[in-house]
Scaffold this motif. Sequence first.
Motif, mmCIF file in Angstrom:
data_model
loop_
_atom_site.group_PDB
_atom_site.id
_atom_site.type_symbol
_atom_site.label_atom_id
_atom_site.label_comp_id
_atom_site.label_asym_id
_atom_site.label_seq_id
_atom_site.Cartn_x
_atom_site.Cartn_y
_atom_site.Cartn_z
ATOM 1 N N GLN A 84 5.423 -7.125 8.563
ATOM 2 C CA GLN A 84 4.472 -6.275 7.856
ATOM 3 C C GLN A 84 3.032 -6.715 8.125
ATOM 4 O O GLN A 84 2.763 -7.800 8.640
ATOM 5 C CB GLN A 84 4.751 -6.304 6.348
ATOM 6 C CG GLN A 84 6.176 -5.930 5.980
ATOM 7 C CD GLN A 84 6.620 -4.623 6.623
ATOM 8 O OE1 GLN A 84 5.971 -3.591 6.464
ATOM 9 N NE2 GLN A 84 7.732 -4.667 7.356
ATOM 10 N N THR A 85 2.103 -5.847 7.784
ATOM 11 C CA THR A 85 0.676 -6.172 7.864
ATOM 12 C C THR A 85 0.278 -6.871 6.566
ATOM 13 O O THR A 85 0.389 -6.290 5.482
ATOM 14 C CB THR A 85 -0.161 -4.890 8.039
ATOM 15 O OG1 THR A 85 0.238 -4.237 9.250
ATOM 16 C CG2 THR A 85 -1.652 -5.225 8.102
ATOM 17 N N TRP A 86 -0.174 -8.118 6.680
ATOM 18 C CA TRP A 86 -0.454 -8.937 5.499
ATOM 19 C C TRP A 86 -1.953 -9.069 5.244
ATOM 20 O O TRP A 86 -2.752 -9.182 6.174
ATOM 21 C CB TRP A 86 0.142 -10.329 5.672
ATOM 22 C CG TRP A 86 1.609 -10.384 5.382
ATOM 23 C CD1 TRP A 86 2.635 -10.121 6.245
ATOM 24 C CD2 TRP A 86 2.216 -10.698 4.119
ATOM 25 N NE1 TRP A 86 3.848 -10.255 5.605
ATOM 26 C CE2 TRP A 86 3.618 -10.608 4.296
ATOM 27 C CE3 TRP A 86 1.706 -11.039 2.869
ATOM 28 C CZ2 TRP A 86 4.518 -10.860 3.264
ATOM 29 C CZ3 TRP A 86 2.607 -11.290 1.836
ATOM 30 C CH2 TRP A 86 3.997 -11.201 2.037
ATOM 31 N N TYR A 87 -2.300 -9.078 3.959
ATOM 32 C CA TYR A 87 -3.680 -9.300 3.518
ATOM 33 C C TYR A 87 -3.745 -10.613 2.728
ATOM 34 O O TYR A 87 -2.854 -10.918 1.936
ATOM 35 C CB TYR A 87 -4.164 -8.157 2.620
ATOM 36 C CG TYR A 87 -4.460 -6.881 3.348
ATOM 37 C CD1 TYR A 87 -5.772 -6.505 3.635
ATOM 38 C CD2 TYR A 87 -3.435 -6.025 3.754
ATOM 39 C CE1 TYR A 87 -6.054 -5.320 4.314
ATOM 40 C CE2 TYR A 87 -3.707 -4.844 4.424
ATOM 41 C CZ TYR A 87 -5.016 -4.506 4.700
ATOM 42 O OH TYR A 87 -5.282 -3.332 5.367
ATOM 43 N N GLY A 88 -4.829 -11.357 2.958
ATOM 44 C CA GLY A 88 -5.049 -12.599 2.225
ATOM 45 C C GLY A 88 -6.525 -12.754 1.906
ATOM 46 O O GLY A 88 -7.355 -11.928 2.297
ATOM 47 N N THR A 89 -6.863 -13.815 1.179
ATOM 48 C CA THR A 89 -8.247 -14.056 0.804
ATOM 49 C C THR A 89 -8.797 -15.296 1.490
ATOM 50 O O THR A 89 -8.052 -16.191 1.870
ATOM 51 C CB THR A 89 -8.397 -14.229 -0.715
ATOM 52 O OG1 THR A 89 -7.554 -15.299 -1.146
ATOM 53 C CG2 THR A 89 -8.006 -12.965 -1.439
ATOM 54 N N GLY B 248 0.831 -1.197 0.000
ATOM 55 C CA GLY B 248 0.000 0.000 0.000
ATOM 56 C C GLY B 248 0.864 1.245 0.000
ATOM 57 O O GLY B 248 2.008 1.225 0.471
ATOM 58 N N ARG B 249 0.311 2.346 -0.502
ATOM 59 C CA ARG B 249 1.074 3.584 -0.665
ATOM 60 C C ARG B 249 1.729 4.056 0.622
ATOM 61 O O ARG B 249 2.855 4.571 0.629
ATOM 62 C CB ARG B 249 0.157 4.675 -1.204
ATOM 63 C CG ARG B 249 0.872 5.967 -1.571
ATOM 64 C CD ARG B 249 -0.112 7.077 -1.865
ATOM 65 N NE ARG B 249 -0.864 7.445 -0.661
ATOM 66 C CZ ARG B 249 -1.827 8.368 -0.654
ATOM 67 N NH1 ARG B 249 -2.170 8.971 -1.781
ATOM 68 N NH2 ARG B 249 -2.462 8.668 0.460
ATOM 69 N N ASP B 250 1.059 3.888 1.765
ATOM 70 C CA ASP B 250 1.563 4.432 3.029
ATOM 71 C C ASP B 250 2.453 3.457 3.797
ATOM 72 O O ASP B 250 2.809 3.713 4.944
ATOM 73 C CB ASP B 250 0.382 4.836 3.921
ATOM 74 C CG ASP B 250 -0.440 5.954 3.308
ATOM 75 O OD1 ASP B 250 0.115 6.702 2.468
ATOM 76 O OD2 ASP B 250 -1.635 6.071 3.636
ATOM 77 N N THR B 251 2.818 2.343 3.165
ATOM 78 C CA THR B 251 3.675 1.359 3.827
ATOM 79 C C THR B 251 5.102 1.893 3.921
ATOM 80 O O THR B 251 5.666 2.389 2.942
ATOM 81 C CB THR B 251 3.690 0.037 3.040
ATOM 82 O OG1 THR B 251 2.346 -0.381 2.827
ATOM 83 C CG2 THR B 251 4.451 -1.036 3.789
#
Length: 309
Positions: A192-197, A166-169
Amino acid sequence: MVNLEWYRTFKAVYETGTLTGAAQVLYASQPGVSLHLGSLESYTGYKLFDRSSRKMVPTERGKVLYNHIKDAIAKLEDAEQCFRKSTEKDKPTIGVGMCMETFQYTLEPYIATLPFDVIIKFVEYREALADLDKGILDLVISARKGQNKNIDYRAFSKERIVLVAGRDTDITGFESLAEGDAESLQDWLKQQTWYGTTGDMENLKMFWNVNFNRHPDFKCNYIVPNKSSIVRCLSNAQGVAVLPDFLCLDEMEKGNLKLLWEGKNPIEQTLYFAMRKKTIYAEEIKCISDIFEKKMPAHQSSVKQHIIG
């Protein structure tokens, strides 16, 4: 002999939980739904629901019956969709199978412009290719090929599995880590903060295995419904995810996402149009394939301009 509409009504009551809900789903009257349900209970000799003012609660017999008939009814409804008469004379209907994200990115904006009827089915490639062979689907968008000799495959694009942020990372020092010690790089990534499905971590597992020769030993912080949701959540925010690059291009161009890392050994998957060798829908398939080729041209190196630094 049992009326098949009784089973369809029973399934609707079971899934909606009310007679009113079932009537809405079936475009029927509530008294008609009650009549069908009562007839089925008389036929089976069992009470299928405990009735209350607010909810129809299935009995144990009702649960057993539902598990027996739900797949069969679903198949009949699929057949009805595939073979129903079009309201417009000689207007064909074709079935297309693909993943949800691919549909949203490519075909969704053009659906209203198509001069024929379309049934979109979100399926995994094995099920999609089986449905293609059976005639349930007429075109499948797949990153894999099957063994059926009656199916033609035509490559039209490639997707690259990449790590995006993300832009603010805060990515301070990441570039030097990516070129150095693998253990230090893994440690940075795990922080890091991770996103998954939901239920689909295949891309993350593949990316981690190719680059670090092991499975990821951490959990994603946020699990969302699909990959398009990840793109929206990450835009203008902090966090990272492993995604197909084509889903991220628009947000990269806007500066809302960054291509963080393609990996030491970039992972590319060829995308295919799969169709039966003998199809009566060649014109319709070409119309759809033209849209895909316009939206997803052959993989371009221009994506590299979005890499950080």
